[in-house]
Scaffold this motif. Structure first.
Motif, mmCIF file in Angstrom:
data_model
loop_
_atom_site.group_PDB
_atom_site.id
_atom_site.type_symbol
_atom_site.label_atom_id
_atom_site.label_comp_id
_atom_site.label_asym_id
_atom_site.label_seq_id
_atom_site.Cartn_x
_atom_site.Cartn_y
_atom_site.Cartn_z
ATOM 1 N N THR A 472 0.827 -1.410 -0.022
ATOM 2 C CA THR A 472 -0.273 0.249 0.403
ATOM 3 C C THR A 472 1.014 1.009 0.280
ATOM 4 O OG1 THR A 472 -0.335 -0.342 2.528
ATOM 5 C CG2 THR A 472 -1.764 -1.544 1.243
ATOM 6 N N GLU A 473 0.798 2.039 -0.576
ATOM 7 C CA GLU A 473 1.130 3.612 -0.886
ATOM 8 C C GLU A 473 -0.080 4.403 -0.636
ATOM 9 O OE1 GLU A 473 3.850 3.398 -3.960
ATOM 10 O OE2 GLU A 473 3.476 5.728 -3.750
ATOM 11 N N VAL A 509 -0.172 -7.757 -5.073
ATOM 12 C CA VAL A 509 -1.741 -6.485 -5.321
ATOM 13 C C VAL A 509 -1.001 -5.649 -4.859
ATOM 14 C CG1 VAL A 509 -4.162 -5.498 -4.789
ATOM 15 C CG2 VAL A 509 -3.939 -8.041 -5.767
ATOM 16 N N ARG A 510 -1.698 -3.662 -5.612
ATOM 17 C CA ARG A 510 -1.090 -2.537 -4.970
ATOM 18 C C ARG A 510 -2.140 -1.597 -5.050
ATOM 19 N NH1 ARG A 510 3.960 0.639 -6.897
ATOM 20 N NH2 ARG A 510 3.248 0.340 -8.782
ATOM 21 N N LEU A 511 -2.534 -1.045 -3.435
ATOM 22 C CA LEU A 511 -3.263 -0.132 -3.797
ATOM 23 C C LEU A 511 -2.159 1.249 -3.409
ATOM 24 C CD1 LEU A 511 -5.846 -0.279 -1.443
ATOM 25 C CD2 LEU A 511 -4.510 2.045 -1.095
ATOM 26 N N GLN A 523 -6.057 3.506 -6.296
ATOM 27 C CA GLN A 523 -5.908 2.547 -7.675
ATOM 28 C C GLN A 523 -5.275 1.401 -6.727
ATOM 29 O OE1 GLN A 523 -2.202 3.984 -10.266
ATOM 30 N NE2 GLN A 523 -3.769 4.614 -11.333
ATOM 31 N N VAL A 524 -6.428 0.522 -7.900
ATOM 32 C CA VAL A 524 -5.729 -1.246 -7.032
ATOM 33 C C VAL A 524 -5.367 -1.813 -8.379
ATOM 34 C CG1 VAL A 524 -6.665 -3.291 -6.444
ATOM 35 C CG2 VAL A 524 -7.638 -1.645 -5.881
ATOM 36 N N GLU A 525 -4.187 -1.822 -8.263
ATOM 37 C CA GLU A 525 -2.936 -2.867 -9.538
ATOM 38 C C GLU A 525 -2.350 -4.518 -9.231
ATOM 39 O OE1 GLU A 525 0.006 0.365 -9.512
ATOM 40 O OE2 GLU A 525 0.787 -0.712 -10.998
ATOM 41 N N ASP A 526 -3.030 -4.716 -10.548
ATOM 42 C CA ASP A 526 -2.721 -6.643 -10.038
ATOM 43 C C ASP A 526 -1.359 -6.908 -11.159
ATOM 44 O OD1 ASP A 526 -4.531 -7.427 -11.947
ATOM 45 O OD2 ASP A 526 -5.997 -6.977 -11.349
ATOM 46 N N THR A 527 -1.643 -8.072 -10.525
ATOM 47 C CA THR A 527 -0.541 -8.267 -11.451
ATOM 48 C C THR A 527 -1.143 -9.962 -12.139
ATOM 49 O OG1 THR A 527 0.951 -9.737 -10.136
ATOM 50 C CG2 THR A 527 1.919 -7.745 -11.307
ATOM 51 N N GLY A 528 -2.192 -9.697 -12.761
ATOM 52 C CA GLY A 528 -3.054 -10.720 -12.739
ATOM 53 C C GLY A 528 -3.279 -11.271 -14.106
ATOM 54 N N VAL A 529 -4.491 -11.962 -15.008
ATOM 55 C CA VAL A 529 -4.598 -12.876 -16.204
ATOM 56 C C VAL A 529 -5.171 -11.080 -17.459
ATOM 57 C CG1 VAL A 529 -5.195 -14.358 -15.385
ATOM 58 C CG2 VAL A 529 -6.587 -13.079 -15.759
ATOM 59 N N GLY A 530 -5.243 -9.700 -16.271
ATOM 60 C CA GLY A 530 -5.699 -8.875 -17.081
ATOM 61 C C GLY A 530 -7.462 -9.090 -18.600
ATOM 62 N N SER A 585 -4.002 -6.063 -14.013
ATOM 63 C CA SER A 585 -5.261 -4.473 -14.760
ATOM 64 C C SER A 585 -5.430 -3.404 -13.290
ATOM 65 C CB SER A 585 -6.611 -5.239 -14.352
ATOM 66 O OG SER A 585 -6.465 -6.118 -15.557
ATOM 67 N N THR A 586 -5.290 -2.772 -14.258
ATOM 68 C CA THR A 586 -5.256 -1.539 -12.594
ATOM 69 C C THR A 586 -7.055 -0.419 -13.308
ATOM 70 O OG1 THR A 586 -3.179 -0.811 -13.382
ATOM 71 C CG2 THR A 586 -4.788 1.001 -12.199
ATOM 72 N N PHE A 587 -7.730 -0.846 -11.327
ATOM 73 C CA PHE A 587 -8.329 -0.704 -11.535
ATOM 74 C C PHE A 587 -8.427 0.899 -10.783
ATOM 75 C CE2 PHE A 587 -12.033 -2.725 -12.660
ATOM 76 C CZ PHE A 587 -11.451 -4.080 -13.102
ATOM 77 N N THR A 588 -8.716 2.234 -11.211
ATOM 78 C CA THR A 588 -9.014 3.183 -10.593
ATOM 79 C C THR A 588 -9.928 4.676 -10.149
ATOM 80 O OG1 THR A 588 -6.570 3.621 -12.238
ATOM 81 C CG2 THR A 588 -7.417 5.588 -11.417
#
Lengths: 617, 144
Positions: A472-473, A509-511, A523-530, A585-588
């Motif tokens: 988290t940041e 996952v990064r917030l 922003q919630v970013e993941d290194t998933g399937v997209g 994916s990134t959700f903002t």
């Protein structure tokens, strides 16, 4: 609004003005015609009077002039002659108008006398009357007298002088004016026109057809005034001898100190002109009447109905839909039709208003019923489920006695499904609530740091199970306290975080929470399937997942993102997504940043959700 | 299911639970009984008060919305009765509205738990709330 309106004109008033102008022109023309006609008639009359004056008065003047000359010649002849009587007799012969002639000294001594009729003596001679005039060399003419012989006569006295010019006496001639009198009396221009002669010295009437008035010694000094006219400068129209308005011509005698006048009554002069005058006056009256009638007509048929219409339109515009145009101002013409149509329209609007009012009330009632239903249903649905979960929990916790492993597994499955059902019910109820506009936002002051900690704690368990990291940041620019609906924001972020973990097999996952002016983003970013490109369009729709099969693999209700989007909108913000297949994916989420300074903390009234569109959130 | 407490931590404790929903009531009863409590139940406020007067429990768990006499009525009665006023009461409510907690506290409830009760965490949450009461603190001693 009133100030912006163009200054309004009145058609009726313009029309009226036009009519008035036209009629004024018409009247002016008529009056001009009348004036011109009158002028030319009088002008012509003057010419005719002039002719008469020349004929009668001019003749008279000449007559007197001739006589005077002859007498002077005779007087001169006396000096050089021995036979005075013969000279006198010759004069008599030459002038038939003279009926006696006398030579007399200034002192009064009779020198010689001759008379036309034997036995008829001359008139008495009054030397005093004329001696001074004659002695000075002037000619004297006495008053016209009709008493003797019944005929008008006048005494004409000329000086008799020596060769050197000294006046020693006079020649007195009694002149018969019958002929001349007749000449004057017979002037009868324009029917009742007449002529007369006045003595210029005292204005006494000398010659006139009415002998009685002459005899009476009447005077008419007014005629002597050089330029006395009734209308100054206008055509010689004055007050006449007989007290009526006349056209008059004046002629001054040259031979003697007399004034001759020819007059004709004005009404007689204008008589031939009368028919034209009557026509013109009639035209005038007709014009005036027409104008009045037309103006009234315009007022009745145009002005008043239009005013009534305007008033009605204003009433309707002001919202008084029950108003109807009053029929009494209208006639069966276009304006009347307009009025009728307006009434019909008002009727329609009124009816429609009533219908809308009714529909509105129905909608409100329906909405109210829906809310009550939601509230009741919410409670009714949750109660049994909570019971299921409660009892499962007790069983699984061994609190109702020991159960074997198999039973434990099965009861576990029951519990999992119950949870799933509860989750689904909660999501469905949330969406219904939002769409019914019944979702209340309860804004309180929270600490972003604390929230982020809580979120992290909650998702870490699930992430750890899959071996994923959670970072988290928080932007230092973010204020220590924010005003926001904590539970809704948590709902949004939890949804995004659990999705991120669900769709990621490796990595993490990064917030990130940043602030920018009046807004903040999470922003919630993941290194998933997209997410495949085609799915981006409908990913936020209810129950739409990327592919039917995903649902079974990844779980979830299918409503998560729909709820996220609805909530974002409700809170005055939005959610966006970017993704790359295979990378992540990134959700903002973007929302308004409010602090205590901006507004006091209190519950927000239910907000209507914005209509959802396909792509963005 | 991990719990911090031994299964007889509430041994011989009399507890009154009042809830108009039978299932919810039974779940609470099961959990409390598992931890050794002597649970007296009631389905409305009036019966609940009668039970409190009769059994003088250690604490009371009370639902808010009930027929006949609701939670507010119960706590009011307890406050006015000098014999009952010292008994801690915990409010249960399904509607987690802002201000409910404050209202519950100002009415006289000791604390407040949301419904539905999660069996796994009920006892933990309960003791966490009651920890400032001396005799409860004793019960919080580690597992023997």
């Amino acid at each position: 609004m009133q100030a912006n309106r163009r200054k309004s004109q009145s058609v009726a008033r313009l029309l009226s003005r036009l009519l008035v102008v036209l009629s004024a022109l018409g009247i002016l023309l008529a009056l001009t015609a009348i004036g011109a006609g009158t002028f030319s008639t009088v002008f012509a009359a003057q010419r005719i009077l002039e002719q008469e004056a020349q004929r009668a008065l001019g003749e008279f003047d000449l007559f007197v002039s001739d006589l005077r000359r002859d007498l002077l010649v005779t007087a001169a002849a006396l000096i050089h002659s021995n036979n005075d009587g013969q000279i006198l007799r010759q004069s008599l012969q030459r002038n038939p108008a003279i009926f006696s002639i006398t030579a007399i000294r200034l002192g009064g001594q009779l020198l010689e006398q001759r008379s036309r009729l034997a036995g008829v003596t001359a008139q008495p001679i009054n030397v005093q009357e004329w001696s001074s005039t004659v002695a000075a060399g002037g000619v004297y003419i006495g008053p016209v007298d009709s008493s003797a012989f019944g005929v008008p006569f006048v005494q004409l006295v000329v000086p008799a002088s020596f060769d050197d010019g000294t006046v020693y006496g006079a020649l007195v001639a009694d002149v018969d004016l019958t002929a001349m009198q007749a000449l004057v009396s017979e002037v009868g221009v324009y029917g009742s026109g007449y002529a007369y002669i006045l003595n210029r010295a005292d204005g006494r009437l000398l010659v006139y057809r009415d002998l009685a008035r002459v005899q009476a010694g009447e005077t008419f000094r007014e005629a002597l005034t050089v330029d006395r006219r009734v209308f100054p400068g206008l055509l010689g129209i004055t007050m006449g001898l007989n007290g009526e308005m006349v056209v008059s011509i004046r002629k001054d005698f040259r031979s003697v100190n007399w004034v001759g006048v020819v007059e004709a009554p004005l009404w007689q002069v204008l008589r031939p002109y009368q028919p034209v005058l009557i026509v013109l006056v009639t035209v005038l009256i007709v014009i005036v009447v027409l104008v009045v009638v037309t103006l009234r007509f315009v007022r009745q048929r145009v002005t008043m109905p239009l005013n009534a219409l305007r008033h009605s339109v204003e009433e309707l515009r002001a919202g008084n839909m029950a108003h109807r145009v009053n029929g009494k101002y209208f006639h069966p013409d276009e304006i009347g039709l307009l009025g009728e149509t307006l009434n019909e329209m008002a009727e329609q609007v009124e009816t429609r208003n009533r219908t809308l009012e009714w529909a509105n009330q129905m909608a409100q009632e329906s909405s109210r019923v829906k809310s009550e239903f939601l509230a009741t249903m919410s409670h009714e649905l949750r109660t049994p489920l909570n019971a299921i979960l409660g009892f499962s929990g007790v069983l699984l916790g061994g609190m109702a006695g020991k159960i074997d492993e198999k039973a434990h597994k099965l009861i576990s499955r029951v519990e999992v499904n119950a949870r799933r059902l509860l989750s689904l019910i909660n999501d469905v109820l949330d969406i219904s609530k939002i769409e019914a506009g019944r979702m209340e936002l309860i804004e309180t002051s929270i600490s972003p740091a604390q929230l982020v900690e809580a979120w992290k704690a909650e998702i870490e368990v699930m992430a750890a199970e899959k071996g994923l990291t959670v970072t988290t940041e928080i932007d230092p620019a973010l204020p220590p306290q924010l005003v926001i609906d904590k539970d809704r924001l948590t709902q949004i972020v939890s949804n995004l975080l659990s999705n991120a973990v669900k769709f990621t097999e490796k990595g993490g996952v990064r917030l990130t929470w940043t602030a920018r002016g009046k807004i903040f983003t999470i922003q919630v970013e993941d290194t998933g399937v997209g997410i495949p490109p085609h799915a981006m369009n409908y990913i936020f729709e209810e129950f739409r997942q990327v592919d039917g099969s995903y649902r079974r693999v990844y779980g979830g209700t299918g409503l998560g993102l729909a709820i996220v989007r609805h909530l974002c909108r409700l809170m005055g913000g939005m959610v966006q997504v970017s993704s790359e297949l295979g990378k992540g994916s990134t959700f903002t989420v973007t929302l308004p940043l409010k602090t205590i300074a901006d507004e006091p903390v209190q519950p927000v009234q239910p907000v209507q959700p914005v209509q959802s569109t396909a792509s963005e959130g | 299911m991990s719990s911090e407490f031994a299964s007889d931590v509430l041994h011989e404790w009399v507890v009154v639970v009042i809830d108009d929903e039978p299932d919810s009531l039974e779940v609470a009863q099961l959990v409390l009984e598992y931890y050794g409590a002597d649970v007296k139940t009631a389905v409305n406020g009036a019966d609940g008060l009668a039970a409190i007067r009769q059994y003088r429990p250690r604490f009371v768990v009370c639902d808010i919305s009930m027929p006949v006499l609701d939670g507010w009525g119960v706590i009011r009665e307890m406050q006015h009765d000098p014999a009952l006023t010292h008994i801690p009461a915990i409010a249960l409510t399904a509607h987690a509205m802002v201000g409910d907690r404050e209202r519950a506290l100002s009415a006289g409830f000791h604390s407040y738990l949301p419904k539905p009760l999660t069996p796994a965490t009920f006892i933990n949450d309960l003791f966490r709330l009651l920890v400032d009461i001396p005799e409860f603190k004793i019960a919080l001693s580690p597992r023997s």
